[in-house]
Design an enzyme around this catalytic site. Sequence first.
Site, mmCIF file in Angstrom:
data_model
loop_
_atom_site.group_PDB
_atom_site.id
_atom_site.type_symbol
_atom_site.label_atom_id
_atom_site.label_comp_id
_atom_site.label_asym_id
_atom_site.label_seq_id
_atom_site.Cartn_x
_atom_site.Cartn_y
_atom_site.Cartn_z
ATOM 1 N N HIS A 22 -30.547 12.003 16.826
ATOM 2 C CA HIS A 22 -30.066 13.264 17.382
ATOM 3 C C HIS A 22 -29.070 13.011 18.507
ATOM 4 C CE1 HIS A 22 -30.792 16.851 20.145
ATOM 5 N NE2 HIS A 22 -30.049 17.275 19.149
ATOM 6 N N ASP A 66 -25.775 19.327 15.173
ATOM 7 C CA ASP A 66 -26.586 19.552 16.375
ATOM 8 C C ASP A 66 -26.596 21.042 16.740
ATOM 9 O OD1 ASP A 66 -27.941 19.358 18.797
ATOM 10 O OD2 ASP A 66 -26.813 17.597 19.445
ATOM 11 N N TYR A 116 -9.746 10.292 21.305
ATOM 12 C CA TYR A 116 -9.874 8.842 21.159
ATOM 13 C C TYR A 116 -11.003 8.311 22.045
ATOM 14 C CZ TYR A 116 -5.319 8.477 18.751
ATOM 15 O OH TYR A 116 -4.279 8.584 17.870
#
Length: 145
Positions: A22, A66, A116
Site C-alpha cells: 500500500h 489508493d 521525474y
Amino acid sequence: MLKGIPKILSPELLKVLCEMGHGDRIVIADGNFPSESVGKNAKVIRMDGHGTCEVLEAILQLFPLDTYVDHPVQLMQVVPGDNVETPIWDEYIKIIEKFDGRGGNAISHLERFKFYGEASKAYAIVATGESALYANIMLQKGVVV
C-alpha cells in the site's frame, strides 16, 4: 499459464505487482522516458513492444488504486510552450473509470521535473514503446480488500 491474468503481464511484472505494498508507486513510461536513469533505484521492467494503454488496463485489473489519497494517478504536465496535444490522457480516463469510480478525478498533473523526482522514488518503472508524447503515468497502490 494462469486463468484470469491478462496475457500481457509477464511473470516479472506479476511478481513486482505482488511485492508492492500500500502506497508504493509504479510508473508506466512512454518510449521517451529515461526509465533506466530515473529508475536506477527501482525495478525496471522492459515492455518495449507494448503501449501504455494496454499495460495500464492490464495492471488495473489486478492493482487497486489508493483510496486514502485524492490523486493516486499522476501524469506529467505538458511543459509550457510545448505545442503538444495529449489525446492519450482521455484514453487513460476511460481505462481508469472501468476500475475506479473516481475516474478522471483520481488524476493530478506534476511539472516535468517534479514528475521525474517522484518517479525516481517509485518501486518500479515499466518501460514501454509508447510513442505518444507526455504518456507517462504513475500509479499509487491501494489496499486489496
